[in-house]
Design a protein around this motif. Sequence first.
Motif, short mmCIF file in Angstrom:
data_model
loop_
_atom_site.label_atom_id
_atom_site.label_comp_id
_atom_site.label_asym_id
_atom_site.label_seq_id
_atom_site.Cartn_x
_atom_site.Cartn_y
_atom_site.Cartn_z
N GLY A 93 0.81 -1.21 0.00
CA GLY A 93 0.00 0.00 0.00
C GLY A 93 0.84 1.25 0.00
O GLY A 93 2.05 1.22 0.25
N GLN A 94 0.18 2.34 -0.28
CA GLN A 94 0.84 3.64 -0.28
C GLN A 94 1.00 4.13 1.16
O GLN A 94 0.13 3.91 2.00
N LYS A 115 -9.09 7.82 -0.24
CA LYS A 115 -9.33 7.77 -1.67
C LYS A 115 -8.08 7.22 -2.35
O LYS A 115 -6.98 7.69 -2.11
N LEU A 116 -8.23 6.21 -3.16
CA LEU A 116 -7.09 5.60 -3.83
C LEU A 116 -6.82 6.26 -5.17
O LEU A 116 -5.72 6.64 -5.50
N ARG A 117 -7.81 6.34 -5.99
CA ARG A 117 -7.62 6.91 -7.30
C ARG A 117 -8.96 7.31 -7.87
O ARG A 117 -10.01 6.89 -7.40
N TYR A 127 -11.83 3.74 -3.23
CA TYR A 127 -11.30 3.88 -1.88
C TYR A 127 -10.65 2.57 -1.46
O TYR A 127 -11.01 1.50 -1.93
N LYS A 130 -4.61 2.81 2.90
CA LYS A 130 -3.25 3.32 2.76
C LYS A 130 -2.64 3.22 4.15
O LYS A 130 -3.33 2.89 5.11
#
Length: 163
Positions: A93-94, A115-117, A127, A130
């Motif tokens: 994960g980020q 929010k992922l992207r 979503y 992270k």
Amino acid sequence: MSIARFWRETPRRYNLGGSKCTNCGTVYFPPRSVCPQCTHHRQSIEKMVRSQLSGEGEVLSYTVVHEPAEGFEMQVPYVLALVKTPEGPVLTGQVVDVRPGEVRIGLKVRATFRKLREEGKSGVIHYGYKFSPVEETNGGLPARGPPVPAPESLERPRSAAGA
Ligand SMILES: [Zn+2]
């Protein structure tokens, strides 16, 4: 929509819901219906139970990404890490809320849902989890330290030193 209903309808991906093999004790995330370690002997059939990850973990390895993937254009550079959870699974994960240079192996982190992207054309927002650093060595001070004074406050002429 009521809060209770909102939570009922929250997709499972918002939780770190894994599965655990009660035969050998291995925890899996994402959850599996059979245990790869035990299936050879069919020992894990009917032995898998739901297992919630705590969201805690520590950075096992990481990479600073400078070339954005589609949908991440606004976020480079960002840190992508492998995070070892105390339950066993290693998550990818980020890492957010930290400068890329401050991420290190062994950094304690906690999963947070963000929010992922965003897909450009459809505007669909994804979503997921992270990781955010768990500050434990600075006594609860903000991770980024005290605010830096604005330049003008340093350059303001002293009234007592007038020409
Ligand atoms: Zn097993």
